[in-house]
Design a protein around this motif. Structure first.
Motif, PDB file in Angstrom:
ATOM      1  N   CYS A 206     -10.793  12.744 -27.257  1.00  0.00           N
ATOM      2  CA  CYS A 206     -10.778  13.505 -28.495  1.00  0.00           C
ATOM      3  C   CYS A 206     -10.699  12.524 -29.658  1.00  0.00           C
ATOM      4  N   ARG A 207     -11.246  12.961 -30.760  1.00  0.00           N
ATOM      5  CA  ARG A 207     -11.285  12.143 -31.969  1.00  0.00           C
ATOM      6  C   ARG A 207     -10.980  13.018 -33.164  1.00  0.00           C
ATOM      7  N   ALA A 208     -10.208  12.472 -34.081  1.00  0.00           N
ATOM      8  CA  ALA A 208      -9.868  13.185 -35.310  1.00  0.00           C
ATOM      9  C   ALA A 208     -10.404  12.411 -36.503  1.00  0.00           C
ATOM     10  N   GLU A 209     -11.051  13.135 -37.397  1.00  0.00           N
ATOM     11  CA  GLU A 209     -11.482  12.571 -38.671  1.00  0.00           C
ATOM     12  C   GLU A 209     -10.491  13.014 -39.731  1.00  0.00           C
ATOM     13  N   VAL A 210      -9.842  12.041 -40.359  1.00  0.00           N
ATOM     14  CA  VAL A 210      -8.866  12.352 -41.397  1.00  0.00           C
ATOM     15  C   VAL A 210      -9.157  11.446 -42.578  1.00  0.00           C
TER      16      VAL A 210
ATOM     17  N   GLN B 200      -3.224  12.749 -28.114  1.00  0.00           N
ATOM     18  CA  GLN B 200      -2.894  12.689 -26.695  1.00  0.00           C
ATOM     19  C   GLN B 200      -3.761  13.694 -25.960  1.00  0.00           C
ATOM     20  N   ALA B 201      -4.727  13.172 -25.184  1.00  0.00           N
ATOM     21  CA  ALA B 201      -5.615  14.047 -24.420  1.00  0.00           C
ATOM     22  C   ALA B 201      -5.052  14.257 -23.022  1.00  0.00           C
ATOM     23  N   SER B 202      -5.237  15.453 -22.508  1.00  0.00           N
ATOM     24  CA  SER B 202      -4.760  15.763 -21.165  1.00  0.00           C
ATOM     25  C   SER B 202      -5.589  16.908 -20.590  1.00  0.00           C
TER      26      SER B 202
ATOM     27  N   PHE C  31     -11.213   8.376 -42.048  1.00  0.00           N
ATOM     28  CA  PHE C  31     -10.774   7.502 -40.965  1.00  0.00           C
ATOM     29  C   PHE C  31     -10.898   8.252 -39.638  1.00  0.00           C
ATOM     30  N   ASP C  32     -11.188   7.504 -38.583  1.00  0.00           N
ATOM     31  CA  ASP C  32     -11.317   8.077 -37.243  1.00  0.00           C
ATOM     32  C   ASP C  32     -10.161   7.625 -36.369  1.00  0.00           C
ATOM     33  N   TYR C  33      -9.630   8.566 -35.597  1.00  0.00           N
ATOM     34  CA  TYR C  33      -8.544   8.271 -34.670  1.00  0.00           C
ATOM     35  C   TYR C  33      -8.945   8.809 -33.305  1.00  0.00           C
ATOM     36  N   TRP C  34      -8.664   8.034 -32.273  1.00  0.00           N
ATOM     37  CA  TRP C  34      -9.075   8.390 -30.918  1.00  0.00           C
ATOM     38  C   TRP C  34      -7.872   8.576 -29.997  1.00  0.00           C
ATOM     39  N   GLY C  35      -8.031   9.502 -29.071  1.00  0.00           N
ATOM     40  CA  GLY C  35      -7.063   9.642 -27.997  1.00  0.00           C
ATOM     41  C   GLY C  35      -7.410   8.686 -26.865  1.00  0.00           C
ATOM     42  N   GLN C  36      -6.589   8.686 -25.824  1.00  0.00           N
ATOM     43  CA  GLN C  36      -6.732   7.693 -24.764  1.00  0.00           C
ATOM     44  C   GLN C  36      -7.708   8.100 -23.665  1.00  0.00           C
ATOM     45  N   GLY C  37      -8.156   9.321 -23.655  1.00  0.00           N
ATOM     46  CA  GLY C  37      -9.123   9.755 -22.654  1.00  0.00           C
ATOM     47  C   GLY C  37      -8.478  10.402 -21.445  1.00  0.00           C
ATOM     48  N   THR C  38      -9.189  11.362 -20.896  1.00  0.00           N
ATOM     49  CA  THR C  38      -8.746  12.026 -19.671  1.00  0.00           C
ATOM     50  C   THR C  38      -9.959  12.181 -18.759  1.00  0.00           C
TER      51      THR C  38
END
Length: 114
Positions: free
Chosen positions: A94-98, A4-6, A101-108
């Motif tokens: 924001c993006r997380a590498e786990v 969650q980007a803010s 795998f890559d996971y993205w936030g929704q953008g701000t």
């Protein structure tokens, strides 16, 4: 993993903003955290990343102005942006590498006016 980007907003050139990226799991399980941005009509580009061992890197255009950091207790990664310029305008993700795998936030949205 959910992100969650803010913290986006509108500022004048020379101003500052601090973006936050809340992560739904412990940051100790994240291999690398990224901030990307996408300006209107342009490709998404990386801005900064922070590796789990504490190393970080920045694209040349933001070096010395932006700082990526983390708060493990809050499972949150930050992007402190100082001396903002109109060319910093865009949607920041924001993006997380786990585990590969890559996971993205929704953008701000960040808007910098001259």
């Amino acid at each position: 993993v959910q992100l969650q980007a803010s913290g986006g907003g509108s500022v004048q050139a020379g101003g500052s903003l601090k973006l936050s990226c809340g992560v739904s799991r412990s940051l100790s399980s994240v291999d690398r955290m990224w901030w990307f941005r996408q300006a209107p009509g342009k490709e998404r580009e990386w801005v900064a990343f922070l590796i789990s061992d504490g190393r970080s890197a920045y694209r040349n255009s933001v070096k010395g102005r932006f700082t990526i950091s983390r708060d493990d207790a809050q499972n949150t990664v930050y992007l402190q942006m100082n001396n903002l310029k109109p060319e910093d305008t865009g949607v920041y993700y924001c993006r997380a590498e786990v585990a590969h795998f890559d996971y993205w936030g929704q953008g701000t949205l960040v808007t910098v006016s001259s």
